[in-house]
Design a protein around this motif. Structure first.
Motif, mmCIF file in Angstrom:
data_model
loop_
_atom_site.group_PDB
_atom_site.id
_atom_site.type_symbol
_atom_site.label_atom_id
_atom_site.label_comp_id
_atom_site.label_asym_id
_atom_site.label_seq_id
_atom_site.Cartn_x
_atom_site.Cartn_y
_atom_site.Cartn_z
ATOM 1 N N ASN A 202 40.393 20.293 32.602
ATOM 2 C CA ASN A 202 41.824 20.110 32.353
ATOM 3 C C ASN A 202 42.630 20.810 33.447
ATOM 4 O OD1 ASN A 202 41.151 18.837 29.909
ATOM 5 N ND2 ASN A 202 41.174 20.781 28.808
ATOM 6 N N LEU A 203 43.300 20.024 34.280
ATOM 7 C CA LEU A 203 44.097 20.600 35.365
ATOM 8 C C LEU A 203 45.574 20.656 34.987
ATOM 9 C CD1 LEU A 203 42.410 19.145 38.580
ATOM 10 C CD2 LEU A 203 41.882 21.225 37.283
ATOM 11 N N MET A 221 39.389 24.723 18.034
ATOM 12 C CA MET A 221 39.171 25.146 19.421
ATOM 13 C C MET A 221 40.450 24.954 20.231
ATOM 14 S SD MET A 221 37.412 26.341 21.940
ATOM 15 C CE MET A 221 35.719 26.425 21.329
ATOM 16 N N GLN A 222 40.934 26.016 20.840
ATOM 17 C CA GLN A 222 42.120 25.943 21.681
ATOM 18 C C GLN A 222 41.749 25.381 23.043
ATOM 19 O OE1 GLN A 222 45.459 26.826 20.948
ATOM 20 N NE2 GLN A 222 45.784 25.778 22.902
ATOM 21 N N MET A 223 42.350 24.268 23.422
ATOM 22 C CA MET A 223 42.107 23.689 24.733
ATOM 23 C C MET A 223 43.164 24.198 25.713
ATOM 24 S SD MET A 223 39.348 22.003 24.249
ATOM 25 C CE MET A 223 39.175 20.999 25.734
ATOM 26 N N LEU A 224 42.748 24.476 26.924
ATOM 27 C CA LEU A 224 43.615 25.047 27.951
ATOM 28 C C LEU A 224 43.611 24.169 29.188
ATOM 29 C CD1 LEU A 224 42.341 28.747 27.699
ATOM 30 C CD2 LEU A 224 44.317 27.748 26.528
ATOM 31 N N ARG A 225 44.593 24.399 30.075
ATOM 32 C CA ARG A 225 44.647 23.688 31.351
ATOM 33 C C ARG A 225 44.992 24.678 32.455
ATOM 34 N NH1 ARG A 225 50.354 20.376 30.365
ATOM 35 N NH2 ARG A 225 51.625 22.237 30.035
ATOM 36 N N LEU A 226 44.512 24.364 33.651
ATOM 37 C CA LEU A 226 44.684 25.275 34.776
ATOM 38 C C LEU A 226 46.156 25.516 35.102
ATOM 39 C CD1 LEU A 226 43.275 26.907 37.041
ATOM 40 C CD2 LEU A 226 43.368 24.820 38.442
ATOM 41 N N SER A 227 46.989 24.492 34.942
ATOM 42 C CA SER A 227 48.400 24.604 35.350
ATOM 43 C C SER A 227 49.188 25.609 34.519
ATOM 44 C CB SER A 227 49.084 23.230 35.291
ATOM 45 O OG SER A 227 49.034 22.697 33.980
ATOM 46 N N ASP A 228 48.636 26.046 33.390
ATOM 47 C CA ASP A 228 49.303 27.088 32.611
ATOM 48 C C ASP A 228 49.022 28.477 33.160
ATOM 49 O OD1 ASP A 228 50.604 25.420 30.799
ATOM 50 O OD2 ASP A 228 48.851 25.305 29.488
ATOM 51 N N PHE A 229 48.085 28.589 34.096
ATOM 52 C CA PHE A 229 47.677 29.896 34.615
ATOM 53 C C PHE A 229 47.870 30.029 36.123
ATOM 54 C CE2 PHE A 229 45.437 28.994 30.734
ATOM 55 C CZ PHE A 229 45.571 30.172 30.005
ATOM 56 N N VAL A 230 48.018 28.908 36.808
ATOM 57 C CA VAL A 230 48.325 28.928 38.243
ATOM 58 C C VAL A 230 49.444 27.923 38.511
ATOM 59 C CG1 VAL A 230 45.892 29.452 38.761
ATOM 60 C CG2 VAL A 230 46.729 27.111 38.998
#
Length: 277
Positions: A202-203, A221-230
């Motif tokens: 997930n980007l 399960m909590q799904m995450l994406r890179l754009s929330d951290f960078v």
């Protein structure tokens, strides 16, 4: 569906598919795998391994042993039964899907090697992005695989001991980290020593699609994406064609992952010790 093939060398090819519907992509992937199996068995020919970089149109896919109970809500998005391992997941725009069409026997890889290489390639690239001070929004987040649940998860460093007495530590890779959620999923199919299917990272996708399912069969399960951290670039609109110069693009992250996988395929990156259970 746009289709671009780029040979990297005589044993490794990358293929790009954009706005790809799931069924034609799967059928082409299976057909190519069966062709490669036949060429090896009948003529002893080793064909180049292929990495398919796919931008899928929205779809839910249910693995071979997938349970319908993990689909919580029916939406307009198609639900397709497929032949990979694992439960239900979502694919769509802003998610990087990479299919590994590899001849494991010729590489000398076991199925466990394949899974570990996939997880560790994602770890390498996600951690490189997370640790880049020009794009990172947090300096205490890191990516790790888990032995008990395939995929790659993000963890945060725990606060000082006196400030987290009531916090629950959840399947951490070590005692000083807490799991935030899952960023990447994987599911392979092996046929006569040849792999297909692969990984989904997930980007900058819309994560709301995961609300209709138990992702990979894990309720809550909590799904995450890179754009929330960078900081990641967004596609330019007609009104705004200026991109943030120090932001990562989807294409840059994709290339980092391709480069890492290619080095692993060439034997230039060895497996690390497996994640603890």
């Amino acid at each position: 569906m746009e289709n671009i093939t780029q040979p990297l060398n005589e044993t490794f090819i990358t293929k790009y598919l954009s706005a790809a519907d799931y069924n034609p992509t799967h059928d082409a992937m299976l057909e190519r795998t069966l062709e490669r199996i036949a060429l090896k068995k009948e003529q002893g020919v080793r064909t180049p391994d292929e990495l398919w970089i796919v931008d899928h149109n929205d779809v839910y896919t249910l693995g071979q042993a997938g349970k319908e109970e993990h689909i919580l809500q029916r939406t307009d998005t198609p639900i397709i039964k497929t032949d990979r391992g694992g439960q239900v997941t979502w694919h769509g725009h802003g998610q990087l899907v990479v299919y590994w069409l590899f001849d494991l026997h010729s590489l000398g890889w076991s199925v466990r090697n394949l899974v570990s290489h996939a997880e560790q390639a994602i770890e390498d690239v996600m951690n490189e992005c997370l640790q880049d001070s020009d794009v990172s929004k947090s300096d205490n987040i890191s990516a790790h695989a888990r032995r008990d649940a395939p995929g790659v998860y993000l963890y945060a460093d725990m606060p000082e001991p006196d400030s987290h007495a009531d916090m629950q530590i959840n399947d951490t890779p070590d005692d000083d980290k807490i799991m935030l959620g899952k960023m990447a999923s994987l599911g392979f199919k092996i046929k006569h020593g040849f792999s297909y299917h692969g990984i989904a990272v997930n980007l900058n996708c819309d994560l709301s699609a995961f609300n209709a399912i138990n992702p990979c069969g894990y309720a809550g399960m909590q799904m995450l994406r890179l754009s929330d951290f960078v900081t990641m670039q967004k596609a330019p609109s007609a009104q705004d064609t200026q991109q943030i110069s120090n932001a990562l693009s989807y294409e840059q992250v994709t290339q980092k992952l391709i480069d890492n996988i290619a080095k692993r395929h060439a034997g230039l990156i060895e497996l690390r010790a497996l994640a603890p259970k």
